[in-house]
Write a protein that holds these residues in place. Structure first.
Motif, PDB file in Angstrom:
ATOM      1  N   ARG A   1      15.258   0.880  -5.855  1.00  0.00           N
ATOM      2  CA  ARG A   1      14.903  -0.239  -4.984  1.00  0.00           C
ATOM      3  C   ARG A   1      16.178  -0.857  -4.414  1.00  0.00           C
ATOM      4  O   ARG A   1      17.197  -0.990  -5.094  1.00  0.00           O
TER       5      ARG A   1
ATOM      6  N   GLN B   1       8.190  -5.089  -2.309  1.00  0.00           N
ATOM      7  CA  GLN B   1       8.325  -3.728  -2.827  1.00  0.00           C
ATOM      8  C   GLN B   1       9.767  -3.216  -2.750  1.00  0.00           C
ATOM      9  O   GLN B   1      10.115  -2.227  -3.388  1.00  0.00           O
ATOM     10  N   LYS B   2      10.587  -3.880  -1.978  1.00  0.00           N
ATOM     11  CA  LYS B   2      11.995  -3.462  -1.865  1.00  0.00           C
ATOM     12  C   LYS B   2      12.839  -3.907  -3.056  1.00  0.00           C
ATOM     13  O   LYS B   2      14.008  -3.570  -3.148  1.00  0.00           O
ATOM     14  N   SER B   3      12.248  -4.717  -3.936  1.00  0.00           N
ATOM     15  CA  SER B   3      13.056  -5.342  -4.977  1.00  0.00           C
ATOM     16  C   SER B   3      12.598  -4.959  -6.382  1.00  0.00           C
ATOM     17  O   SER B   3      11.413  -4.727  -6.614  1.00  0.00           O
ATOM     18  N   LYS B   4      13.541  -4.914  -7.308  1.00  0.00           N
ATOM     19  CA  LYS B   4      13.194  -4.652  -8.710  1.00  0.00           C
ATOM     20  C   LYS B   4      12.476  -5.853  -9.333  1.00  0.00           C
ATOM     21  O   LYS B   4      11.600  -5.682 -10.174  1.00  0.00           O
TER      22      LYS B   4
ATOM     23  N   THR C   1       6.847  -4.644  -8.968  1.00  0.00           N
ATOM     24  CA  THR C   1       8.040  -5.481  -9.055  1.00  0.00           C
ATOM     25  C   THR C   1       7.912  -6.407 -10.274  1.00  0.00           C
ATOM     26  O   THR C   1       6.878  -7.061 -10.438  1.00  0.00           O
TER      27      THR C   1
END
Lengths: 332, 332, 332, 332
Positions: free
Chosen positions: B10, B136-139, B169
């Motif tokens: 991510r 969704q781009k991030s942990k 996430t």
């Protein structure tokens, strides 16, 4: 003075009604708010500025307004008391309002001012707070127009003006119009019209008189016609300020004159109106002529805009006199 | 890490949701607000502080929040962008709200903080602003509790937490409870309870867990029982902070430990919680153990409170490591 | 009943939480509001209707809600007390709110309903009003969704649902969605999602489930998939009503069936949902099977819409049984 | 008429400004609201009542006000149009306000009236809606005081009065004071004072003049002194009503008289003030003397309170004349 009659033997030269708050001035000049390192802290707000101006010149002055029950409220009150301003009319609000704060850049023009006035304490002033006995202690009541912009401060302000008239206190309206605080110009003009008719002296600039004429004479730019209209009611003196061009003064008795400005290099675009009004009323209540009063007002404005804050840059009597003398010598 | 599972690949380590505003710190230390000469200006706000903390340590971080369409809004955005924080989730509100401003004295204790939050911009965040694709781009998604205190920000926050769970996430709740912003403790506990159950990791101090237990276990002061209750739902890690006494950490899998603090001389009483959360999540998302994460959190908190602002005093990775090494040598 | 477990020995079959107000029905049928001569007056409101439905069938029922401290508030309370409904959970608000009033035409379709709900009393219900001891007296808590549409009633409703679960009271959610009372469908879906997950039984029509799925499954029209989703949490029974087509019932244990309607000539398009819910819960709490409960619900709905008001047209047990018998004979 | 000057050749006798709403009268007389079976529906509201009164007597009348964009709004407009009232000044509000509704018992005294005015449509009237060209079409502008109770209707009302004066339309203020709609009596008195000074004719009862004198002459009960005060400004006629005792009429030119009432058995305690004002202005604008006008007003009031609604019980010219003739014969 011939045009208005100040009652003798009153304790205070003026009571100022309106906003007292905190001014936070950008520490670095000619720099955007985003890029400055911080702010210098001063007491501010149109009404507080006028009160300080009169006090600094040696006048005795009282105040009607409201601040929050918090550190800024205490700061504003402490500062004003220390200057010797009478705060018998100051209310402390603890309903969740906040003392008004203005953040300003230090630029002579295009100066960004960021105002925090959501649920502002000064607008919580209530009719219960307005005492005829207090107004009777003063030669004048000076109202700044922001106090008219919302209830319950609006009603408190109109009541104070009515009481003042009844007890023989001269009423002064400094228009101080901030369009964003009103629904429309027309709505504003209704209350300003009522307030002007309760005032002996009305002070504003051309744009402010435009707003006040938005219903009765839309589009009019003629100062003579404006003055005529406002002098038909109870108002005795109308002062129309025109920035660089100075001021036009009209009296009910037909007397009329113009006054130029004292040209200086400005450090900031605000504070001039408040120092003008303060020096004007101080001069009048100390026996000066209307001409002297407007001249002193213009000089005080010039001194103020060349300083770095509003309240702290208000001149003393000595500073005012020295400034005028020097200016006149230089002009020769 | 065993207890929670961060998705690989991510772009961002964390997205922080909540308040970004302006912190104005008293220029003179150990002086009342009334008596200081001015304020130093910093970006602040719990969520912004956490974002900066992660960024400073080398993590990649995004932000969901709202600021006003004015000089302070632009300042906050400009600063965060300059740090390299992704602002795809930042909304600019022009409905009349104002970017949150906190004025603070610089004292180690009894520190007066004056907050301007009437119609605060951060609470205008709306569900329309919450995009699953961004989450969704991030942990991790780190939520600070103030975002739950009013609508429509409350709904936006709950929606972001739900979306985050759906896209894998990890959700972190930093309780960050401010009693004055809620009608009653009971009302607060309802939303905090819902939010805690949407979170993998819940971080708070004893008083904050008291509020969250005000309905379900009024009067309970036992950390073990509290942790038990919160680990029954979806939450996997509960961290209960106890100031000078350090932190107690409880995992759903039964693992449990305590971590002391790094004792330093504080210059201010705030910023520690935000730096703790930032360093904790940075460590976890970079493969550190929970023990390392809590230790790094405690060290970052110690560094922060000995500095003179929140955002600017966040340590870099090198500063953090040096601090811990020196501290351990001194302890021997 | 197998699917949900009602506690034995409880004083009340149900406590209904939500709106009790005044229904004003057009005196002349099939006439526009503008042209009618007046209105007949009844007690109404979804929650009050359900309470009356259960009471009329012989069930014992309590109420949680709020009315104004005025003639309509007293009327509503007096009527409900007279029926024998326990009002220990009824709050009287005197902050300036008004008891909800609905003006309705009497038409089978295209029926104009004019609702007066500006500052409605029912939405002033507060968490302070919610007592676990009261909820513990009842086998079920029936919540109507309108109670979730604004604070502080929203928090009070969620708290009541949480308390009910803790004291073993079966929780029923009648969705009762009114789009105009919410900022967006998404905002509504967040609270309905939370409430559904606190409920053992969820009753709604297809459009209402669409709203509840607006974030998680936008566009879905498949009842089986919807039921699947809602049965994954704590919910044990999902009832999806489809007007003329009857109802689909899904249980967590896999049991599932359809129930047709009792076709009658309707005099008005409202009241059917409330009588359905009332008869359903009455049947279940009196030992009936889910099939009997849904059948009784459908019959009660048919009886109600052929009457001229909501509360007054709720059938007694005898009327319900007679109706079903006659209907079945006619069908043969 | 000597005291005020009506412009010749104007299309309308009067434009009434204020509240038009729905009156719902208890179907059964002498019965509590809780116990009645329903309500009879009428158009009502002080301003609408006055407009109907003038119209019924044969006058031509217009209206300035606001109703909601819903069935009641359409009903009110439809009824007024059908009577022949000009609605060019009627605004339809669709911001969520609701047409004012009053529920009333039918009792001669101790009559419970329940008013639904949370976010009332009439108070959404705005300055934008006020057209000098419309006011210029009418001989009089009749303002009912409720229109002053909140912004933006307050500003619209004051603007209409100012415009009316400028275009030579006689301005009438029917005080119509409802204490609950104001913060304090003092706040009310400020706006009523301004409005009275914009009016040629002021009509009120003793309690209403008490409120208007609450600041300037608290405690005064002397009608002569009151009239003196109000006739000092622009007002030319002051009418002080004293219920059973009739009315006292004072003119700026010193003319003064009393008028008794036409004693009848009242069916309801409201509607009398509106019919009085309507018949008064109709008489004056049709060339009657002030004495005839007040006598007609009193007769119309008597007729109205013996009827079963406000609007529908307004007398025609024939009914008025017959009533007076019969009454006088009976008196002999």
């Amino acid at each position: 003075m011939a045009q208005v009659n100040f009652k003798e033997g009153r304790e205070l030269d003026a009571i100022v009604l309106g906003r007292a708050g905190v001014d936070l001035y950008a520490r670095e000049a000619n720099t955007d708010i985003a890029d400055i390192s911080g702010f210098d802290k001063y007491v501010g707000g149109s009404a507080a500025n006028i009160a300080v101006a009169i006090n600094r010149l040696g006048g005795s002055v009282g105040f009607i307004g409201a601040v929050a029950d918090d550190a800024f409220g205490r700061y504003v009150q402490g500062y004003m008391e220390q200057q010797g301003i009478n705060l018998d009319g100051m209310m402390v609000d603890n309903s969740g309002s906040r003392t008004s704060v203005a953040f300003t850049e230090m630029k002579a023009s295009d100066c960004d001012v960021l105002i925090y006035r959501n649920n502002a304490s000064d607008l919580t002033l209530k009719t219960e707070q307005i005492k005829p006995t207090y107004l009777q202690k003063s030669k004048t009541l000076i109202v700044t127009g922001t106090a008219l912009s919302a209830s319950p401060s609006r009603e408190a302000t109109l009541l104070a003006m009515q009481h003042a008239r009844r007890v023989g206190t001269v009423v002064v309206l400094d228009v101080d119009y901030r369009p964003k605080t009103w629904r429309t110009d027309v709505d504003a003009s209704i209350y300003y019209g009522i307030a002007a008719n309760l005032s002996d002296i009305v002070i504003g600039n051309r744009e402010e008189f435009d707003m006040m004429e938005t219903v009765i004479a839309p589009g009019n730019q003629n100062d003579d016609e404006t003055a005529d209209r406002f002098l038909k009611g109870q108002t005795k003196i109308v002062i129309i300020k025109a920035g660089e061009l100075g001021s036009r003064v009209y009296c009910k008795d037909g007397h009329q004159f113009e006054q130029g400005i004292y040209k200086v290099k400005a450090k900031k675009p605000f504070g001039s109106g408040d120092s003008f009004a303060g020096a004007l009323i101080w001069t009048l209540t100390h026996g000066g002529s209307l001409e002297q009063a407007v001249s002193n007002g213009s000089a005080a404005a010039a001194i103020n805009v060349s300083g770095t804050s509003c309240t702290e840059a208000m001149p003393s009597r000595e500073e005012l006199e020295t400034f005028i003398t020097k200016f006149e010598q230089a002009e020769r």
